[in-house]
Design an enzyme around this catalytic site. Structure first.
Site, PDB file in Angstrom:
ATOM      1  CE  LYS A  16      35.787  35.045  42.745  1.00  0.00           C
ATOM      2  NZ  LYS A  16      35.745  34.652  44.173  1.00  0.00           N
ATOM      3  N   GLY A  40      43.035  35.061  45.158  1.00  0.00           N
ATOM      4  CA  GLY A  40      43.703  33.827  44.778  1.00  0.00           C
ATOM      5  C   GLY A  40      42.723  32.844  44.184  1.00  0.00           C
ATOM      6  CD  GLN A 219      39.177  40.609  46.366  1.00  0.00           C
ATOM      7  OE1 GLN A 219      38.693  41.374  45.548  1.00  0.00           O
ATOM      8  NE2 GLN A 219      40.470  40.416  46.451  1.00  0.00           N
TER       9      GLN A 219
END
Length: 416
Positions: A16, A40, A219
C-alpha cells in the site's frame, strides 16, 4: 469531489505504501484512518528507502496535507521519532485531537499478555495496539487532545493505574512516578502541539472545496477485527467502511476504491493461511520479495495467490479495481499456482468460510515467465504474465487496473 480510498485486500504488507505514495502525487490531502505504529509502509524513491508507521504515505508529496484521523491509536514516542526524518511538516501534517493515545504502558500490557498465553499467543507486534483500542472501547482511554494539559492527563493516568492496581500487579507492570510521567507528557506536548487539530472539520472543508483526497488504512482486510481470521487479527476495522468512522466522513463521500494485493500472499504472525507454501517456492518468494516486516523485523510467511480470499475481500470493500503488487517477485518460476477453491471436510467450496482452520487449497497451475522488471506498459509484459493477470481478473471478478513491476515508484503500469 469524492475521497478515493486505498485498502489492503490480504493480510497486510500488500504494498500500500508504494501505491499511496505514487497516487498521492496527484492529491491535495492524504488521510490515515486506523491502526497504529504496528503498521509499516515501505516506499522506495530513487533508490532511497522510507519506512513509515504513522505518518500518511503522502508525506513525500510536498504539496499534500497529511491527516492522522481519530480512528488511529497514536504512540507519541513513535511519531516523534518518525517525524525526525522530515524538516517541513508544519502545515502539512495534522493529528486528530480525538485519536487515542498509545502510551508506553500499553506495550507492556501487550507483551505481558502474549507471554501469559504461551503457545496460544496471537503473535501481535507487542506495540500496545490492542490494549490501547481495548481501553478506548471500555471508555478508559486517553485522547491526543489531552496532551495539551500534561498535568491533568498525568493525574488521570495515575488514577487509572490505582483503579487497576490488581491487574497491573499480576502483569508485573509498575506504576510510573508522577515526576517522570509529567516530564514525559510535557515533552510529547512540546513536540506535537503544533500538529494537533480538529481533523474531521479539516476533511469536511476539503471535501466541500472539491479538493482531491486519498484515504489509506493500515494492515489488510483479512486482519479486520470483524471480518478477519479471528482471533488472529488486529484491533480495528481495516475494511473500507472503517475509513468513514476513522475520519468522520459519510459513506457517500467515498469515491474510487482500489484494493491492493500482492501477486502472491504473505502473512506475519500466527493464524490460518491456506495457500502457504512450506517448500522452496515459499522460501524463494520470501528471499526475492525481501519479506521482512517493516515494523517488527519478523520474516513473513509466504504462499500462492488466493483468489477465493481476494474475491471475498474485494466484495467486502466494494473494490472498483485491484492494484497487483510485486509481480516481479514471481519472475523465473517455472510454474505459478493460484488457489481457485477450498476443500473443507471433503467438500469443495468456492467461498471463504468464517473459519479457515483445516482448509485445504485447490490449485490451478499457470506457466511462468522470464522477467517483468521495469515494464511500464501492459503490452510490454511477457505473455504468461498477462495470462496470469487475466486469470486473476476472471477469478476475482475485479479488474486489475494497476500493476507494479519493481519497488521503484515509476515501474508501475496504469491501465486505461
Amino acid at each position: 469531489m469524492k475521497a478515493d480510498l486505498i485498502v489492503g485486500i490480504q493480510w497486510g504488507d500488500e504494498g500500500k505504501g508504494k501505491m499511496v505514495d505514487m497516487l498521492a502525487q496527484n492529491y491535495d490531502m492524504v488521510c490515515r484512518s486506523q491502526g497504529g505504529h504496528n503498521a509499516g509502509h515501505t516506499i522506495w524513491v530513487d533508490g532511497v528507502r522510507y519506512a513509515l508507521h504513522l505518518i500518511p504515505s503522502g508525506v513525500l508529496n510536498p504539496d499534500a496535507v497529511n491527516i492522522i484521523g481519530n480512528g488511529v491509536v497514536l504512540s507519541p514516542e513513535s511519531i516523534i521519532k518518525e517525524m525526525e526524518q522530515f524538516d517541513d511538516l508544519e502545515g502539512r501534517l495534522f493529528i486528530s485531537d480525538k485519536a487515542h493515545l498509545n502510551l508506553p504502558y500499553h506495550a507492556l500490557i501487550d507483551q505481558a499478555k502474549e507471554r501469559l498465553k504461551g503457545d496460544k499467543a496471537i503473535g501481535t507486534t507487542g506495540k500496545g495496539i490492542g490494549p490501547a483500542y481495548a481501553e478506548k472501547i471500555s471508555r478508559n482511554g486517553f485522547r491526543v487532545g489531552e496532551l495539551l494539559n500534561p498535568t491533568k492527563l498525568c493525574a488521570s493516568i495515575l488514577e487509572y493505574f490505582e483503579q487497576n492496581k490488581a491487574i497491573f500487579d499480576v502483569l508485573e507492570i509498575a506504576t510510573p512516578s508522577q515526576t517522570e510521567l509529567v516530564e514525559l507528557l510535557t515533552t510529547y506536548k512540546e513536540k506535537l502541539e503544533p500538529f494537533i487539530a480538529n481533523t474531521t472539520n479539516m476533511v469536511w472543508d476539503a471535501i466541500d472545496a472539491d479538493k482531491k483526497i486519498l484515504l489509506e488504512g493500515a494492515q489488510g482486510t483479512l486482519l479486520d477485527i470483524d471480518h478477519g481470521t479471528y482471533p488472529y487479527v488486529t484491533s480495528s476495522n481495516t475494511v473500507s467502511a472503517g475509513a468513514c468512522t476513522g475520519l468522520g466522513i459519510s459513506p457517500k463521500d467515498i469515491g474510487v476504491v482500489t484494493g491492493i494485493v500482492k501477486a502472491y500472499t504473505t502473512r506475519v504472525g500466527n493464524g490460518p493461511f491456506p495457500s502457504e507454501d512450506f517448500g522452496q517456492d515459499g522460501e524463494t518468494m520470501a528471499d526475492v520479495g525481501k519479506e521482512v516486516g517493516t515494523t517488527t523485523g519478523r520474516g513473513r510467511r509466504c504462499g500462492w495467490f488466493d483468489a477465493i480470499a481476494v474475491k471475498h475481500a474485494a466484495r467486502l470493500n466494494g473494490c472498483d479495481q485491484l492494484s497487483l503488487m510485486k509481480l516481479d517477485v514471481l519472475d523465473g518460476f517455472e510454474t505459478i499456482k493460484i488457489c481457485t477453491a477450498y476443500e473443507v471436510n471433503g467438500e469443495i467450496i468456492k467461498y471463504m468460510p468464517s473459519d479457515l482452520e483445516d482448509v485445504k487449497p485447490i490449485y490451478e497451475d499457470i506457466a511462468g515467465w522470464d522477467s517483468v522488471v521495469g515494464c511500464r506498459e501492459f503490452d510490454a509484459l511477457p505473455e504468461n504474465a498477462k495470462k496470469y493477470i487475466n486469470r486473476i481478473e476472471e477469478l476475482t471478478g475485479v479488474r486489475v487496473g494497476i500493476v507494479s513491476t519493481s519497488p521503484e515508484r515509476d515501474d508501475t503500469i496504469i491501465r486505461g
